[in-house]
Scaffold this motif. Structure first.
Motif, PDB file in Angstrom:
ATOM      1  N   VAL A  44       0.828  -1.209   0.000  1.00  0.00           N
ATOM      2  CA  VAL A  44       0.000   0.000   0.000  1.00  0.00           C
ATOM      3  C   VAL A  44       0.860   1.255   0.000  1.00  0.00           C
ATOM      4  O   VAL A  44       0.629   2.190  -0.784  1.00  0.00           O
ATOM      5  N   GLN A  45       1.881   1.287   0.857  1.00  0.00           N
ATOM      6  CA  GLN A  45       2.731   2.474   0.929  1.00  0.00           C
ATOM      7  C   GLN A  45       3.682   2.583  -0.258  1.00  0.00           C
ATOM      8  O   GLN A  45       4.282   3.636  -0.471  1.00  0.00           O
ATOM      9  N   GLY A  46       3.779   1.522  -1.040  1.00  0.00           N
ATOM     10  CA  GLY A  46       4.603   1.559  -2.241  1.00  0.00           C
ATOM     11  C   GLY A  46       4.043   2.492  -3.307  1.00  0.00           C
ATOM     12  O   GLY A  46       4.754   2.895  -4.228  1.00  0.00           O
ATOM     13  N   PHE A  47       2.755   2.858  -3.180  1.00  0.00           N
ATOM     14  CA  PHE A  47       2.121   3.782  -4.119  1.00  0.00           C
ATOM     15  C   PHE A  47       2.213   5.236  -3.663  1.00  0.00           C
ATOM     16  O   PHE A  47       1.572   6.107  -4.245  1.00  0.00           O
ATOM     17  N   GLU A  48       3.017   5.486  -2.652  1.00  0.00           N
ATOM     18  CA  GLU A  48       3.073   6.830  -2.069  1.00  0.00           C
ATOM     19  C   GLU A  48       3.437   7.899  -3.093  1.00  0.00           C
ATOM     20  O   GLU A  48       4.364   7.752  -3.888  1.00  0.00           O
ATOM     21  N   SER A  49       2.662   8.983  -3.045  1.00  0.00           N
ATOM     22  CA  SER A  49       2.912  10.159  -3.871  1.00  0.00           C
ATOM     23  C   SER A  49       2.250  11.340  -3.180  1.00  0.00           C
ATOM     24  O   SER A  49       1.327  11.145  -2.370  1.00  0.00           O
ATOM     25  N   PRO A  50       2.673  12.565  -3.458  1.00  0.00           N
ATOM     26  CA  PRO A  50       2.056  13.732  -2.811  1.00  0.00           C
ATOM     27  C   PRO A  50       0.538  13.807  -3.018  1.00  0.00           C
ATOM     28  O   PRO A  50      -0.206  14.103  -2.082  1.00  0.00           O
ATOM     29  N   MET A  51       0.087  13.533  -4.248  1.00  0.00           N
ATOM     30  CA  MET A  51      -1.349  13.605  -4.539  1.00  0.00           C
ATOM     31  C   MET A  51      -2.121  12.525  -3.795  1.00  0.00           C
ATOM     32  O   MET A  51      -3.180  12.791  -3.205  1.00  0.00           O
ATOM     33  N   LEU A  52      -1.589  11.295  -3.808  1.00  0.00           N
ATOM     34  CA  LEU A  52      -2.273  10.198  -3.127  1.00  0.00           C
ATOM     35  C   LEU A  52      -2.294  10.431  -1.622  1.00  0.00           C
ATOM     36  O   LEU A  52      -3.276  10.102  -0.954  1.00  0.00           O
ATOM     37  N   THR A  53      -1.223  10.999  -1.085  1.00  0.00           N
ATOM     38  CA  THR A  53      -1.180  11.308   0.344  1.00  0.00           C
ATOM     39  C   THR A  53      -2.267  12.304   0.711  1.00  0.00           C
ATOM     40  O   THR A  53      -2.946  12.157   1.735  1.00  0.00           O
ATOM     41  N   ALA A  54      -2.473  13.314  -0.129  1.00  0.00           N
ATOM     42  CA  ALA A  54      -3.524  14.300   0.112  1.00  0.00           C
ATOM     43  C   ALA A  54      -4.901  13.645   0.073  1.00  0.00           C
ATOM     44  O   ALA A  54      -5.770  13.949   0.901  1.00  0.00           O
ATOM     45  N   ILE A  55      -5.096  12.735  -0.873  1.00  0.00           N
ATOM     46  CA  ILE A  55      -6.376  12.027  -0.984  1.00  0.00           C
ATOM     47  C   ILE A  55      -6.627  11.171   0.252  1.00  0.00           C
ATOM     48  O   ILE A  55      -7.732  11.161   0.814  1.00  0.00           O
ATOM     49  N   MET A  56      -5.609  10.464   0.698  1.00  0.00           N
ATOM     50  CA  MET A  56      -5.751   9.595   1.856  1.00  0.00           C
ATOM     51  C   MET A  56      -5.977  10.394   3.136  1.00  0.00           C
ATOM     52  O   MET A  56      -6.727   9.975   4.029  1.00  0.00           O
ATOM     53  N   LYS A  57      -5.356  11.551   3.240  1.00  0.00           N
ATOM     54  CA  LYS A  57      -5.586  12.417   4.399  1.00  0.00           C
ATOM     55  C   LYS A  57      -7.031  12.908   4.407  1.00  0.00           C
ATOM     56  O   LYS A  57      -7.643  13.062   5.474  1.00  0.00           O
ATOM     57  N   PHE A  58      -7.577  13.151   3.216  1.00  0.00           N
ATOM     58  CA  PHE A  58      -8.975  13.572   3.112  1.00  0.00           C
ATOM     59  C   PHE A  58      -9.906  12.472   3.625  1.00  0.00           C
ATOM     60  O   PHE A  58     -10.826  12.740   4.415  1.00  0.00           O
ATOM     61  N   PHE A  59      -9.677  11.233   3.188  1.00  0.00           N
ATOM     62  CA  PHE A  59     -10.537  10.138   3.635  1.00  0.00           C
ATOM     63  C   PHE A  59     -10.369   9.863   5.128  1.00  0.00           C
ATOM     64  O   PHE A  59     -11.350   9.513   5.807  1.00  0.00           O
ATOM     65  N   THR A  60      -9.158  10.026   5.632  1.00  0.00           N
ATOM     66  CA  THR A  60      -8.947   9.866   7.068  1.00  0.00           C
ATOM     67  C   THR A  60      -9.713  10.934   7.841  1.00  0.00           C
ATOM     68  O   THR A  60     -10.296  10.664   8.896  1.00  0.00           O
ATOM     69  N   PHE A  61      -9.729  12.163   7.310  1.00  0.00           N
ATOM     70  CA  PHE A  61     -10.496  13.235   7.943  1.00  0.00           C
ATOM     71  C   PHE A  61     -11.992  12.924   7.922  1.00  0.00           C
ATOM     72  O   PHE A  61     -12.697  13.155   8.913  1.00  0.00           O
ATOM     73  N   ILE A  62     -12.481  12.378   6.804  1.00  0.00           N
ATOM     74  CA  ILE A  62     -13.894  12.012   6.699  1.00  0.00           C
ATOM     75  C   ILE A  62     -14.267  10.959   7.738  1.00  0.00           C
ATOM     76  O   ILE A  62     -15.392  10.919   8.233  1.00  0.00           O
ATOM     77  N   GLY A  63     -13.292  10.107   8.078  1.00  0.00           N
ATOM     78  CA  GLY A  63     -13.555   9.050   9.059  1.00  0.00           C
ATOM     79  C   GLY A  63     -13.247   9.444  10.491  1.00  0.00           C
ATOM     80  O   GLY A  63     -13.395   8.618  11.394  1.00  0.00           O
ATOM     81  N   THR A 113      -0.109  -1.897  20.235  1.00  0.00           N
ATOM     82  CA  THR A 113       0.535  -0.639  19.861  1.00  0.00           C
ATOM     83  C   THR A 113       0.435  -0.415  18.354  1.00  0.00           C
ATOM     84  O   THR A 113       0.338  -1.359  17.577  1.00  0.00           O
ATOM     85  N   ARG A 114       0.475   0.837  17.952  1.00  0.00           N
ATOM     86  CA  ARG A 114       0.379   1.171  16.536  1.00  0.00           C
ATOM     87  C   ARG A 114       1.677   0.827  15.807  1.00  0.00           C
ATOM     88  O   ARG A 114       2.740   0.756  16.436  1.00  0.00           O
ATOM     89  N   PRO A 115       1.606   0.621  14.501  1.00  0.00           N
ATOM     90  CA  PRO A 115       2.828   0.346  13.720  1.00  0.00           C
ATOM     91  C   PRO A 115       3.755   1.557  13.740  1.00  0.00           C
ATOM     92  O   PRO A 115       3.307   2.700  13.819  1.00  0.00           O
ATOM     93  N   ASP A 116       5.025   1.290  13.668  1.00  0.00           N
ATOM     94  CA  ASP A 116       6.017   2.381  13.687  1.00  0.00           C
ATOM     95  C   ASP A 116       7.005   2.164  12.544  1.00  0.00           C
ATOM     96  O   ASP A 116       8.218   2.139  12.748  1.00  0.00           O
ATOM     97  N   LEU A 117       6.458   2.009  11.336  1.00  0.00           N
ATOM     98  CA  LEU A 117       7.299   1.738  10.170  1.00  0.00           C
ATOM     99  C   LEU A 117       7.536   2.999   9.353  1.00  0.00           C
ATOM    100  O   LEU A 117       8.661   3.433   9.173  1.00  0.00           O
ATOM    101  N   HIS A 118       6.468   3.588   8.876  1.00  0.00           N
ATOM    102  CA  HIS A 118       6.597   4.789   8.041  1.00  0.00           C
ATOM    103  C   HIS A 118       5.317   5.599   8.186  1.00  0.00           C
ATOM    104  O   HIS A 118       4.394   5.496   7.389  1.00  0.00           O
ATOM    105  N   ARG A 119       5.261   6.425   9.219  1.00  0.00           N
ATOM    106  CA  ARG A 119       4.053   7.202   9.494  1.00  0.00           C
ATOM    107  C   ARG A 119       4.080   8.523   8.733  1.00  0.00           C
ATOM    108  O   ARG A 119       5.089   9.231   8.731  1.00  0.00           O
ATOM    109  N   LEU A 120       2.936   8.841   8.141  1.00  0.00           N
ATOM    110  CA  LEU A 120       2.794  10.104   7.425  1.00  0.00           C
ATOM    111  C   LEU A 120       1.996  11.130   8.227  1.00  0.00           C
ATOM    112  O   LEU A 120       1.982  12.307   7.884  1.00  0.00           O
TER     113      LEU A 120
END
Length: 221
Positions: A44-63, A113-120
């Motif tokens: 999942v994190q292999g698809f990381e990009s600035p645009m996708l990060t913004a989209i995912m932050k939006f959905f996290t905010f919705i939830g 505990t939460r994962p501590d691999l690569h938090r955005l």
């Protein structure tokens, strides 16, 4: 007969969801799922990009809790004012309020505990099960159930299920992408909410059945 069928389906779904959650709980308690979680997170994190990060932050905010509270309030007013729901509002409120209570209870029990691999983004509290996943499943699940009978067309109902499923999936995926939850936290959250939602619907439908029988017997006297 249709009501009896709905009651049966709700009961079966609650049991299956409970079994699914129990299975996930056993796996994480025995640390037998670490490789699965790590693999999915990497993909999942292999698809990381600035645009996708913004989209995912939006959905996290919705939830988030604030967004869920606003969406629930608007839905409550719509169900009451427009669709003239009355008794269904008790079911709606019970599902919405009961979900975060159940979530916090389970988190305190499992202490994962939460994962501590690569938090955005930052996040606090325990990880299992995901509160965002549970809230999303409950909110969009109960709305789909209550709105279903008011949509006359097949395509309208398909669209309702599609949008609800998309929101549930994207909110859950956003938590994995942003690095604040394991995939099993999300799956466990879906199962936990599925159990609570199905049980609540079962209880409500049972109440409706008993009330209908009472009215029917009163009319025949």
């Amino acid at each position: 007969m249709k009501l009896k069928y709905q009651i049966f389906i709700a009961f079966i779904l609650s049991i299956l969801s409970l079994l699914g959650f129990s299975f996930m709980a056993i796996l994480i308690s025995g640390h037998q799922i670490i490789k699965f979680d790590s693999t999915i997170i990497s993909v999942v994190q292999g698809f990381e990009s600035p645009m996708l990060t913004a989209i995912m932050k939006f959905f996290t905010f919705i939830g988030s809790t604030i967004s869920v509270a606003v969406i629930s309030l608007l839905a409550f007013l719509f169900l009451y004012k427009v669709l003239k729901h009355r008794s269904e509002l008790i079911l709606f409120v019970a599902v919405i309020i009961g979900t975060p209570i159940l979530n916090q209870t389970l988190k305190l029990f499992f202490h994962r505990t939460r994962p501590d691999l690569h938090r955005l983004i930052g996040a606090s509290g325990y990880s299992f099960p995901s509160g965002h996943a549970m809230n999303a499943f409950s909110v969009y699940g109960i709305l789909s159930f209550l709105l279903w009978r008011h949509i006359p067309t097949r395509w309208g109902r398909i669209f309702l299920i599609f949008i609800s499923s998309l929101m549930i999936l994207m909110i859950g995926t956003s938590r994995i992408y942003l690095g604040v939850h394991y995939p099993t936290d999300i799956i466990g959250g879906y199962f936990a909410s599925g159990c609570w939602l199905a049980f609540s619907i079962w209880f409500y439908q049972r109440y409706q059945e008993k009330r209908n029988k009472k009215f029917a017997s009163g009319e025949t006297k």
